[in-house]
Design a protein around this motif. Structure first.
Motif, short mmCIF file in Angstrom:
data_model
loop_
_atom_site.label_atom_id
_atom_site.label_comp_id
_atom_site.label_asym_id
_atom_site.label_seq_id
_atom_site.Cartn_x
_atom_site.Cartn_y
_atom_site.Cartn_z
N MET A 1 81.01 91.62 38.25
CA MET A 1 81.26 92.80 37.41
C MET A 1 80.03 93.72 37.44
O MET A 1 78.92 93.26 37.26
N ALA A 2 80.28 94.99 37.66
CA ALA A 2 79.15 95.92 37.68
C ALA A 2 78.94 96.49 36.27
O ALA A 2 79.68 96.18 35.35
N VAL A 3 77.91 97.30 36.12
CA VAL A 3 77.63 97.95 34.84
C VAL A 3 78.59 99.13 34.67
O VAL A 3 78.56 100.07 35.46
N ALA A 104 69.08 96.65 31.55
CA ALA A 104 68.82 97.98 32.11
C ALA A 104 67.82 97.90 33.25
O ALA A 104 67.99 98.54 34.28
N VAL A 105 66.77 97.10 33.04
CA VAL A 105 65.67 97.00 34.02
C VAL A 105 65.46 95.53 34.34
O VAL A 105 65.45 94.69 33.44
N SER A 106 65.31 95.19 35.60
CA SER A 106 65.08 93.79 35.97
C SER A 106 63.61 93.42 35.80
O SER A 106 62.73 94.28 35.77
N SER A 107 63.37 92.12 35.71
CA SER A 107 61.99 91.63 35.62
C SER A 107 61.22 92.02 36.88
O SER A 107 60.02 92.31 36.83
N ALA A 108 61.91 92.03 38.01
CA ALA A 108 61.26 92.41 39.27
C ALA A 108 60.79 93.87 39.24
O ALA A 108 59.67 94.19 39.64
N GLN A 109 61.67 94.74 38.70
CA GLN A 109 61.29 96.16 38.57
C GLN A 109 60.07 96.32 37.68
O GLN A 109 59.10 97.02 38.02
N ALA A 142 70.54 99.10 35.57
CA ALA A 142 71.23 100.37 35.41
C ALA A 142 70.25 101.47 35.83
O ALA A 142 69.38 101.83 35.05
N PRO A 143 70.38 101.98 37.05
CA PRO A 143 69.42 102.96 37.56
C PRO A 143 69.31 104.20 36.67
O PRO A 143 68.26 104.84 36.62
N GLU A 144 70.40 104.50 35.93
CA GLU A 144 70.41 105.67 35.04
C GLU A 144 69.31 105.59 33.98
O GLU A 144 68.88 106.61 33.45
#
Ligand SMILES: [Zn+2]
Length: 164
Positions: A1-3, A104-109, A142-144
């Motif tokens: 499932m996507a966002v 919204a933001v990954s730990s990697a980001q 979520a890149p937004e």
């Protein structure tokens, strides 16, 4: 499932909570729990400034769920969060049998940003949720919302003398 759009609405509220945390001198992390019918049941934001470094909102959600939701309700709940769970929170989420996570933001980001700003590594390794709790469905980022979250994290790191 996507966002999807509903997810984005909840994630925007998490960003708002993160912003509240930052405004109050805490780290910019916000999270909430939505039940199977789409109702927000609990929300919180980071509260570590008094010295208890475990007061992450995702951890509070897991603990809240122990006394407020049945096992069935926990499994069908979705936890939204501005930043992907840390291993402590992933473990609490997994132990409590909570459902899907959307971040919204990954730990990697976040790790990439912190390294860019010269922030020393955290005492806990930033593992992806599914390395800690493999049964949990996870969606994100979520890149937004990336730019907004990056700015909030940059602000707290500037206060600490990094990210100048
Ligand atoms: Zn955490």
């Amino acid at each position: 499932m996507a966002v999807n759009d509903t997810d984005l609405t909840h994630l925007r509220r998490c960003v708002e909570l993160a912003r509240e945390g930052l405004a109050d001198g805490d780290e910019p992390f916000g999270s909430l729990l939505v039940d199977a019918v789409g109702e927000v049941r609990f929300e919180d934001r980071n509260r570590v400034k008094e010295g208890d470094e475990t007061r992450h909102p995702e951890f509070e959600i897991a603990k809240w769920s122990a006394s407020h939701l049945t096992a069935e309700e926990r499994a069908s709940a979705t936890v939204y969060t501005s930043g992907e769970h840390c291993p402590m929170c992933s473990a609490a989420h997994g132990w409590m049998g909570l459902g899907r996570i959307v971040y919204a933001v990954s730990s990697a980001q976040l790790g990439t940003w912190l390294a860019e700003w010269g922030v020393p590594p955290a005492p806990v390794r930033p593992l992806p949720v599914q390395e800690v709790a493999p049964g949990v469905p996870v969606d994100g980022p979520a890149p937004e919302l990336a730019e907004e979250m990056r700015a909030l994290h940059q602000e707290i790191q500037r206060r600490r003398g990094f990210a100048s």
